[in-house]
Scaffold this motif. Structure first.
Motif, PDB file in Angstrom:
ATOM      1  N   THR A 155      31.879 -72.136  60.732  1.00  0.00           N
ATOM      2  CA  THR A 155      30.556 -71.535  60.911  1.00  0.00           C
ATOM      3  C   THR A 155      30.646 -70.303  61.801  1.00  0.00           C
ATOM      4  O   THR A 155      31.398 -70.288  62.781  1.00  0.00           O
ATOM      5  N   VAL A 156      29.846 -69.272  61.465  1.00  0.00           N
ATOM      6  CA  VAL A 156      29.772 -68.074  62.305  1.00  0.00           C
ATOM      7  C   VAL A 156      29.403 -68.498  63.725  1.00  0.00           C
ATOM      8  O   VAL A 156      28.650 -69.449  63.928  1.00  0.00           O
ATOM      9  N   ARG A 157      29.947 -67.801  64.728  1.00  0.00           N
ATOM     10  CA  ARG A 157      29.919 -68.329  66.090  1.00  0.00           C
ATOM     11  C   ARG A 157      28.643 -68.036  66.873  1.00  0.00           C
ATOM     12  O   ARG A 157      28.245 -68.816  67.736  1.00  0.00           O
ATOM     13  N   ASP A 158      27.985 -66.893  66.648  1.00  0.00           N
ATOM     14  CA  ASP A 158      26.798 -66.582  67.445  1.00  0.00           C
ATOM     15  C   ASP A 158      25.884 -65.643  66.681  1.00  0.00           C
ATOM     16  O   ASP A 158      26.239 -65.124  65.621  1.00  0.00           O
ATOM     17  N   ASN A 159      24.697 -65.415  67.236  1.00  0.00           N
ATOM     18  CA  ASN A 159      23.705 -64.578  66.560  1.00  0.00           C
ATOM     19  C   ASN A 159      24.211 -63.168  66.293  1.00  0.00           C
ATOM     20  O   ASN A 159      23.997 -62.609  65.211  1.00  0.00           O
ATOM     21  N   ASP A 160      24.879 -62.585  67.282  1.00  0.00           N
ATOM     22  CA  ASP A 160      25.349 -61.201  67.123  1.00  0.00           C
ATOM     23  C   ASP A 160      26.378 -61.092  66.004  1.00  0.00           C
ATOM     24  O   ASP A 160      26.353 -60.136  65.220  1.00  0.00           O
ATOM     25  N   ALA A 161      27.267 -62.064  65.912  1.00  0.00           N
ATOM     26  CA  ALA A 161      28.272 -62.039  64.842  1.00  0.00           C
ATOM     27  C   ALA A 161      27.598 -62.150  63.483  1.00  0.00           C
ATOM     28  O   ALA A 161      27.984 -61.472  62.519  1.00  0.00           O
ATOM     29  N   LEU A 162      26.588 -62.980  63.401  1.00  0.00           N
ATOM     30  CA  LEU A 162      25.868 -63.114  62.130  1.00  0.00           C
ATOM     31  C   LEU A 162      25.139 -61.824  61.789  1.00  0.00           C
ATOM     32  O   LEU A 162      25.184 -61.369  60.633  1.00  0.00           O
ATOM     33  N   LEU A 163      24.466 -61.211  62.764  1.00  0.00           N
ATOM     34  CA  LEU A 163      23.736 -59.973  62.506  1.00  0.00           C
ATOM     35  C   LEU A 163      24.678 -58.866  62.043  1.00  0.00           C
ATOM     36  O   LEU A 163      24.332 -58.079  61.157  1.00  0.00           O
ATOM     37  N   ARG A 164      25.868 -58.806  62.631  1.00  0.00           N
ATOM     38  CA  ARG A 164      26.845 -57.800  62.191  1.00  0.00           C
ATOM     39  C   ARG A 164      27.265 -58.069  60.748  1.00  0.00           C
ATOM     40  O   ARG A 164      27.395 -57.138  59.942  1.00  0.00           O
ATOM     41  N   ARG A 165      27.473 -59.332  60.421  1.00  0.00           N
ATOM     42  CA  ARG A 165      27.867 -59.680  59.055  1.00  0.00           C
ATOM     43  C   ARG A 165      26.753 -59.324  58.067  1.00  0.00           C
ATOM     44  O   ARG A 165      27.012 -58.766  56.998  1.00  0.00           O
ATOM     45  N   LEU A 166      25.520 -59.627  58.426  1.00  0.00           N
ATOM     46  CA  LEU A 166      24.398 -59.317  57.543  1.00  0.00           C
ATOM     47  C   LEU A 166      24.233 -57.813  57.368  1.00  0.00           C
ATOM     48  O   LEU A 166      23.902 -57.338  56.277  1.00  0.00           O
ATOM     49  N   ALA A 167      24.473 -57.063  58.433  1.00  0.00           N
ATOM     50  CA  ALA A 167      24.337 -55.603  58.354  1.00  0.00           C
ATOM     51  C   ALA A 167      25.360 -54.993  57.414  1.00  0.00           C
ATOM     52  O   ALA A 167      25.119 -53.937  56.817  1.00  0.00           O
ATOM     53  N   ARG A 168      26.501 -55.662  57.255  1.00  0.00           N
ATOM     54  CA  ARG A 168      27.545 -55.148  56.358  1.00  0.00           C
ATOM     55  C   ARG A 168      27.295 -55.537  54.898  1.00  0.00           C
ATOM     56  O   ARG A 168      27.975 -55.036  54.006  1.00  0.00           O
ATOM     57  N   THR A 169      26.352 -56.431  54.671  1.00  0.00           N
ATOM     58  CA  THR A 169      26.074 -56.881  53.307  1.00  0.00           C
ATOM     59  C   THR A 169      25.323 -55.794  52.547  1.00  0.00           C
ATOM     60  O   THR A 169      24.264 -55.346  52.982  1.00  0.00           O
ATOM     61  N   ARG A 170      25.879 -55.371  51.436  1.00  0.00           N
ATOM     62  CA  ARG A 170      25.230 -54.330  50.654  1.00  0.00           C
ATOM     63  C   ARG A 170      24.036 -54.895  49.897  1.00  0.00           C
ATOM     64  O   ARG A 170      23.999 -56.064  49.545  1.00  0.00           O
ATOM     65  N   ARG A 171      23.059 -54.019  49.645  1.00  0.00           N
ATOM     66  CA  ARG A 171      21.840 -54.420  48.959  1.00  0.00           C
ATOM     67  C   ARG A 171      22.177 -55.053  47.605  1.00  0.00           C
ATOM     68  O   ARG A 171      22.980 -54.509  46.844  1.00  0.00           O
ATOM     69  N   MET A 172      21.566 -56.178  47.329  1.00  0.00           N
ATOM     70  CA  MET A 172      21.705 -56.924  46.078  1.00  0.00           C
ATOM     71  C   MET A 172      23.128 -57.434  45.831  1.00  0.00           C
ATOM     72  O   MET A 172      23.494 -57.778  44.707  1.00  0.00           O
ATOM     73  N   GLU A 173      23.948 -57.503  46.881  1.00  0.00           N
ATOM     74  CA  GLU A 173      25.305 -58.029  46.769  1.00  0.00           C
ATOM     75  C   GLU A 173      25.282 -59.552  46.955  1.00  0.00           C
ATOM     76  O   GLU A 173      24.608 -60.058  47.867  1.00  0.00           O
ATOM     77  N   PRO A 174      25.994 -60.305  46.129  1.00  0.00           N
ATOM     78  CA  PRO A 174      26.055 -61.759  46.333  1.00  0.00           C
ATOM     79  C   PRO A 174      26.632 -62.102  47.700  1.00  0.00           C
ATOM     80  O   PRO A 174      27.475 -61.375  48.246  1.00  0.00           O
ATOM     81  N   VAL A 175      26.186 -63.195  48.251  1.00  0.00           N
ATOM     82  CA  VAL A 175      26.662 -63.679  49.546  1.00  0.00           C
ATOM     83  C   VAL A 175      27.449 -64.962  49.310  1.00  0.00           C
ATOM     84  O   VAL A 175      26.992 -65.859  48.595  1.00  0.00           O
ATOM     85  N   VAL A 176      28.619 -65.052  49.915  1.00  0.00           N
ATOM     86  CA  VAL A 176      29.499 -66.205  49.725  1.00  0.00           C
ATOM     87  C   VAL A 176      29.744 -66.883  51.069  1.00  0.00           C
ATOM     88  O   VAL A 176      29.900 -66.202  52.100  1.00  0.00           O
ATOM     89  N   GLU A 177      29.760 -68.193  51.076  1.00  0.00           N
ATOM     90  CA  GLU A 177      30.188 -68.919  52.281  1.00  0.00           C
ATOM     91  C   GLU A 177      31.143 -70.022  51.861  1.00  0.00           C
ATOM     92  O   GLU A 177      30.977 -70.651  50.821  1.00  0.00           O
ATOM     93  N   ARG A 178      32.126 -70.250  52.710  1.00  0.00           N
ATOM     94  CA  ARG A 178      33.151 -71.244  52.421  1.00  0.00           C
ATOM     95  C   ARG A 178      33.212 -72.263  53.553  1.00  0.00           C
ATOM     96  O   ARG A 178      33.721 -71.958  54.630  1.00  0.00           O
ATOM     97  N   GLN A 179      32.649 -73.432  53.303  1.00  0.00           N
ATOM     98  CA  GLN A 179      32.699 -74.569  54.225  1.00  0.00           C
ATOM     99  C   GLN A 179      32.042 -74.286  55.578  1.00  0.00           C
ATOM    100  O   GLN A 179      32.390 -74.909  56.570  1.00  0.00           O
ATOM    101  N   GLU A 180      31.091 -73.363  55.614  1.00  0.00           N
ATOM    102  CA  GLU A 180      30.391 -73.069  56.867  1.00  0.00           C
ATOM    103  C   GLU A 180      29.247 -74.041  57.112  1.00  0.00           C
ATOM    104  O   GLU A 180      28.903 -74.328  58.260  1.00  0.00           O
ATOM    105  N   TYR A 181      28.648 -74.535  56.033  1.00  0.00           N
ATOM    106  CA  TYR A 181      27.552 -75.507  56.163  1.00  0.00           C
ATOM    107  C   TYR A 181      28.080 -76.932  56.066  1.00  0.00           C
ATOM    108  O   TYR A 181      27.683 -77.801  56.852  1.00  0.00           O
TER     109      TYR A 181
END
Length: 237
Positions: A155-181
């Motif tokens: 799982t992503v470690r903190d809010n800032d790390a998640l916000l940085r990851r979301l900011a890098r996500t391009r518009r309408m790009e699929p989002v993938v997670e592997r065993q984070e939930y």
């Protein structure tokens, strides 16, 4: 019900005698039922003519909503069978992540909701896909209510790390997670925007099938592309 249907067919209302004749009811029976329907709010009477009331409008609205939801459920079941994976539909509504519909089967079970999906949007692809469609202020407000917490070692470690990851996500790009939930599960979510509504369709797979996730995600996108026009109204439930 026949009386309601008959009244609905008359835009400018109809008198009791006409309604009795058209429904084949005896006039005393028609009068009794009409009085009951007026009392319950399903009809209203104006100058001797009967019209649909507010309760009938609500009933019609609920029926239309159920039909739209059924359309989405049917589409998800079709895609589940075509792709060979459980399919999820979710949206961001009133500040909450809501999984509206899931199509799975015994052969392709959905990921068990062991931690509330609404509170763990940082960890699953559905949540991250929805959050990626929001502006930064709305994201921060969401994370202030539901801060990042570790669910698995991945799982992503903190809010800032998640916000940085979301900011890098391009518009309408699929989002993938592997065993984070959930350990043993991988997931991909495809963004949908209908008007100002943030929504997503997603699939999940067992972790040992992770190599199939990219191709299945492309198949989901292709299926959505073929049917999204017809579903656009249905998903804005």
């Amino acid at each position: 019900m026949r009386l309601l249907e008959t009244v609905a067919a008359h835009e400018y209302g109809a008198p009791a005698k006409q309604l009795a004749r058209e429904t084949g009811l005896a006039l005393p029976t028609a009068y009794h039922l009409l009085r009951t329907l007026v009392h319950e709010g399903y009809l209203r009477r104006d100058k001797g003519r009967f019209f649909l009331g507010d309760a009938a409008d609500r009933l019609s609205s609920s029926g239309a909503q159920q039909k739209r939801r059924s359309t989405v459920a049917d589409a998800l079941a079709h895609w589940r069978d075509r792709i060979g994976a459980p399919v999820y539909y979710a949206m961001y509504r009133d500040g909450e992540i809501e999984v509206m519909c899931v199509a799975d089967s015994r052969e392709t079970p959905a990921v068990a909701e062991w931690a509330d999906f609404r509170e763990t949007g940082h960890a699953h692809a559905v949540g991250k896909c929805l959050l990626s469609q929001l502006d930064e202020d709305t994201r921060r407000e969401h994370l202030a209510r539901y801060p990042v917490r570790s669910l698995t070692p991945y799982t992503v470690r903190d809010n800032d790390a998640l916000l940085r990851r979301l900011a890098r996500t391009r518009r309408m790009e699929p989002v993938v997670e592997r065993q984070e939930y959930a350990l043993g599960a991988v997931c991909a979510a495809v963004p949908i925007t209908v008007g100002t509504t943030a929504a997503t369709m997603a699939i999940s797979l067992p972790a040992h099938q992770a190599d199939q996730l990219p191709s299945m995600t492309r198949r989901l996108q292709a299926e959505m592309g073929r049917h999204m026009g017809a579903l656009a109204l249905s998903i804005s439930i």
